[in-house]
Design an enzyme around this catalytic site. Sequence first.
Site, PDB file in Angstrom:
ATOM      1  N   ASP A 104       0.855  -1.155  -0.005  1.00 37.17           N
ATOM      2  CA  ASP A 104      -0.033  -0.128  -0.079  1.00 37.17           C
ATOM      3  C   ASP A 104       0.999   1.433  -0.023  1.00 37.17           C
ATOM      4  O   ASP A 104       2.074   1.188   0.440  1.00 37.17           O
ATOM      5  CB  ASP A 104      -0.983  -0.122   1.288  1.00 37.17           C
ATOM      6  CG  ASP A 104      -1.895  -0.890   1.338  1.00 37.17           C
ATOM      7  OD1 ASP A 104      -2.188  -1.742   0.191  1.00 37.17           O
ATOM      8  OD2 ASP A 104      -2.386  -1.545   2.395  1.00 37.17           O
ATOM      9  N   LYS A 105       0.237   2.322  -0.352  1.00 35.27           N
ATOM     10  CA  LYS A 105       0.735   3.460  -0.379  1.00 35.27           C
ATOM     11  C   LYS A 105       1.563   4.003   0.980  1.00 35.27           C
ATOM     12  O   LYS A 105       2.769   4.381   0.880  1.00 35.27           O
ATOM     13  CB  LYS A 105      -0.024   4.813  -0.813  1.00 35.27           C
ATOM     14  CG  LYS A 105       0.654   6.090  -1.119  1.00 35.27           C
ATOM     15  CD  LYS A 105      -0.262   7.143  -1.628  1.00 35.27           C
ATOM     16  CE  LYS A 105       0.198   8.510  -1.504  1.00 35.27           C
ATOM     17  NZ  LYS A 105      -0.887   9.334  -2.033  1.00 35.27           N
TER      18      LYS A 105
END
Length: 239
Positions: A104-105
Amino acid sequence: MERLDKILANLGHGTRKEVKVLVKRGAVEVDGVLAKDPGMNLDPNSSIIKVDGEEIKYRKYIYLMMNKPPGVISATYDNREETVIDLLWPEHQAFDPFPVGRLDKDTVGLLLLTNDGELNHKLISPKWNVNKIYYAEIDKEVGEEDIKAFEEGIVLDDGYKCMPGKLEIKHANIHGSEVYVTIQEGKYHQVKRMFESLDKKVVYLKRIKFGNLELDKTLEEGAYRELTEEEFDILNKFE
Ligand code: URA
């Protein structure tokens, strides 16, 4: 056999046009002889190419280990967000690598990047059961019942029952917990959603191991390097 200008461009020595200039100014040597024609054909596996006297390491595939920083996305291209590929030097971007699976970011830690589609496929296929280990910080106290829930297979919000996972508690009290999570799957937001099912929130997530390959602790966030031969072998012997 491949064209000299194509080989050099693919290895990150500039565009085809720039490589032509390089050859014209006498910077390139093939098997000890000054190259005059950028379009000359040669076998890059057996010929020795030198640019400005330095031998070029020819390879088809690259394998990179990155300590992914927060705030960048695990994609090859995005017109708004910074991607992990944007963090690479042009000489590595020239290989067209892509991330193996996704983080994920806001997730940090071990991310592999390669242009080897076959290895990528093996590593992300659930069939090979590659363990991924995460260090996570949780907003609440994690306990024995959570360990059991991981062992039995947590059911996510969409009804999907996860494969059994391993939860180890490093530290836990009413203010929060530090844990290690081992899972084999890689569903979207999986670790976060597993904890959400237990009514808890992941506040920090870092991948520290992929198969038997450990994140190099000396790599700062955003830094990366090529895998050593030993690491490459480790990666190929999936757990
Ligand atoms: N699980 C998540 O929730 N996020 C990641 O980035 C990786 C695993």
